[in-house]
Design a protein around this motif. Sequence first.
Motif, short mmCIF file in Angstrom:
data_model
loop_
_atom_site.label_atom_id
_atom_site.label_comp_id
_atom_site.label_asym_id
_atom_site.label_seq_id
_atom_site.Cartn_x
_atom_site.Cartn_y
_atom_site.Cartn_z
N ASP A 1 1.07 -1.45 0.11
CA ASP A 1 0.06 -0.64 0.12
C ASP A 1 0.48 1.34 -0.14
OD1 ASP A 1 0.74 0.52 2.29
OD2 ASP A 1 -0.85 -0.22 3.87
N VAL A 2 -0.05 2.13 -0.11
CA VAL A 2 1.14 3.69 -0.11
C VAL A 2 1.96 3.53 1.50
CG1 VAL A 2 -1.30 4.82 -1.82
CG2 VAL A 2 -0.83 4.97 0.93
N ASP A 3 1.77 3.21 1.92
CA ASP A 3 2.24 3.58 3.72
C ASP A 3 3.64 2.27 3.54
OD1 ASP A 3 1.02 5.63 4.53
OD2 ASP A 3 -0.27 4.66 4.87
N GLY A 4 3.77 1.68 2.28
CA GLY A 4 4.89 0.44 3.00
C GLY A 4 4.28 -0.36 3.13
N PHE A 5 3.14 -0.87 3.96
CA PHE A 5 2.49 -2.04 4.03
C PHE A 5 2.77 -3.10 2.96
CE2 PHE A 5 2.15 0.22 7.91
CZ PHE A 5 2.28 0.06 8.64
N ILE A 6 3.23 -4.86 3.84
CA ILE A 6 2.71 -5.63 2.45
C ILE A 6 1.38 -6.46 3.13
CG2 ILE A 6 3.55 -7.83 1.85
CD1 ILE A 6 5.35 -5.23 0.97
N TRP A 7 -0.05 -6.21 2.14
CA TRP A 7 -0.78 -7.14 2.49
C TRP A 7 -0.96 -8.77 1.79
CZ3 TRP A 7 -5.06 -4.87 5.68
CH2 TRP A 7 -4.71 -3.71 5.86
N ILE A 8 -0.78 -9.28 2.22
CA ILE A 8 -0.85 -11.09 1.74
C ILE A 8 -2.71 -11.46 2.19
CG2 ILE A 8 0.39 -12.89 1.59
CD1 ILE A 8 2.06 -10.91 3.19
N SER A 9 -3.26 -12.00 1.55
CA SER A 9 -4.75 -12.82 0.91
C SER A 9 -4.15 -14.27 1.27
CB SER A 9 -5.56 -12.32 0.22
OG SER A 9 -4.66 -12.47 -1.11
N THR A 10 -4.70 -14.86 2.27
CA THR A 10 -4.10 -16.42 1.78
C THR A 10 -6.17 -16.85 1.82
OG1 THR A 10 -4.92 -16.56 4.72
CG2 THR A 10 -2.62 -15.31 3.71
N TYR A 11 -5.69 -18.39 2.56
CA TYR A 11 -7.07 -19.52 2.03
C TYR A 11 -7.09 -19.39 3.86
CZ TYR A 11 -6.30 -21.64 -1.94
OH TYR A 11 -6.38 -22.29 -3.00
N ASN A 12 -6.52 -18.33 5.08
CA ASN A 12 -7.10 -18.28 5.97
C ASN A 12 -6.91 -16.77 7.07
OD1 ASN A 12 -8.94 -18.83 8.31
ND2 ASN A 12 -6.90 -19.60 9.38
N GLY A 13 -7.20 -16.03 6.15
CA GLY A 13 -7.63 -14.57 6.64
C GLY A 13 -6.66 -13.61 5.70
N LEU A 14 -6.72 -12.18 5.94
CA LEU A 14 -5.53 -11.46 5.08
C LEU A 14 -4.77 -10.96 6.28
CD1 LEU A 14 -5.74 -9.05 2.97
CD2 LEU A 14 -7.33 -7.51 4.80
N ASN A 15 -3.46 -10.43 5.81
CA ASN A 15 -2.51 -10.60 6.71
C ASN A 15 -1.44 -9.01 6.70
OD1 ASN A 15 -0.60 -13.72 7.95
ND2 ASN A 15 -3.06 -13.05 7.31
N ARG A 16 -0.79 -8.45 7.14
CA ARG A 16 -0.17 -7.13 6.95
C ARG A 16 1.21 -7.52 7.79
NH1 ARG A 16 -1.89 -1.50 9.88
NH2 ARG A 16 -0.65 -2.95 11.20
N PHE A 17 2.09 -6.81 6.61
CA PHE A 17 3.92 -6.82 7.48
C PHE A 17 4.29 -5.40 7.03
CE2 PHE A 17 8.16 -8.03 6.30
CZ PHE A 17 8.08 -8.55 7.88
N ASP A 18 4.99 -5.43 7.84
CA ASP A 18 5.49 -4.03 7.98
C ASP A 18 6.89 -4.25 7.61
OD1 ASP A 18 6.86 -1.13 7.64
OD2 ASP A 18 6.11 -1.15 9.84
N PRO A 19 7.55 -4.34 6.13
CA PRO A 19 9.12 -4.82 5.90
C PRO A 19 10.12 -3.96 6.47
CG PRO A 19 8.02 -3.45 4.41
CD PRO A 19 6.34 -4.01 5.08
N GLN A 20 9.42 -2.39 6.89
CA GLN A 20 10.45 -1.68 7.45
C GLN A 20 10.69 -2.38 9.33
OE1 GLN A 20 12.39 0.68 5.88
NE2 GLN A 20 11.28 -0.21 4.17
#
Length: 304
Positions: free
Chosen positions: A183-202
Motif C-alpha cells: 500500500d501507499v504506506d509501504g505495508f505488505i498485504w497478503i491474502s491467504t486461504y485463512n485470513g488477511l495478513n499485513r506486514f511492515d518490511p521496515q
Amino acid sequence: MIKINLVILFILVTYQVILAQRVLFKSFSEENGLSGSNINCVLQDRKGFVWIGTDNGLNRFDGNDFKIFKQQFNDENTLSDNTIWALCEDDKGNIWIGTKQGVLNKYSPATEKFLHFKLESTNSIEVSITTITQDKNGKLWIGTYSQGIFLFDPVTGKIKKWNFNPNSVNGIGNNYITSILQDVDGFIWISTYNGLNRFDPQNPDKGVTKYYSSSDNSNTINNNLVWRVNQSQTDKNLIWICTANGLCSYNIKTGIFNRLNIVAEVPLQFSNSFACVVEQNVFGHNILWAATYGGLFKIDLNTK
C-alpha cells in the motif's frame, strides 16, 4: 489454485455504454491463436501489450495477433515450463513469470530471452507460484500454493522465505497465498486461504498482523478465504478485499472495514465469491467491475 477456465473477455466501456447499460464483449480462444483456453493470469504492460498466462504457454497480444512463448527443451533461454500462474512487470519493463513448477522466469523485452530462478522447497512438495509483486525497493514478493512467501532480490539473487508456523503468533497465517499488495504506506498485504495478513518490511520484528472474519463484528473481513486484495484506483488510502463470501473495502488511515451489500438480480452459485475488482471513473461515475465465480458485476459506487 482456482483457474479461470474461460476465454478472455475484453470489456469496452464508454460513457454512452454506462448510460445505456450496454457492455460490448469480444472473446478470444484457441481458434483466434491463443495457446490455450485455461487462463490463469492476465497483465497489460507499459507498452500496451496484454500478457496471458495459460496451462499451455505464455501469450502476448498486441491488439491483433498473439505471439506464443513456450518451453523449448533444447533452449535454456525459453520458458522453464508451460503452466503459467502469475505475471508481474517490474519498474524496468521486465516481465516476471511464475510457473506451477516453482520456477521464477524473467523475460527481457530487449533480448526476448528468459532467465530462470528456482524456488526451493523445504520438503518434497512442489513450489507453485501464485502471485508476484514488486515493492518500492525493487524486490519481488512471491506467493505460493502451500509453501508460503518468498522475497527475492533481483540485484543480489538472495531469497528469503516465510512459512506458516503454528507455534508462532507473529508469522504469516497460512501457507496458501492468493495475492500480495504494497500500500501507499509501504505495508505488505497478503491474502491467504485463512485470513488477511499485513506486514511492515521496515519493522520485521513486529511480525504479521492478521485479520479474520467475525459474525459478531461487521468491522472485519467478510470471509477468511481471501481471493485477492486490490488497491483502489480512485482512493490511495482504500484497498478492496475479495473473499469467498462477499466484498469489502478497508481504509488504511481509519482502520475501518466496510462490507458492501451486493445482491445479484439473478442469484447464481458462487455469485458472492469475489475473484477481483477493477475501478473506473467516467465523468464522475465511480464504477466498480467485480468478477465473481458466478458472473460479472457492474457496481455504481456513487449509489452505494
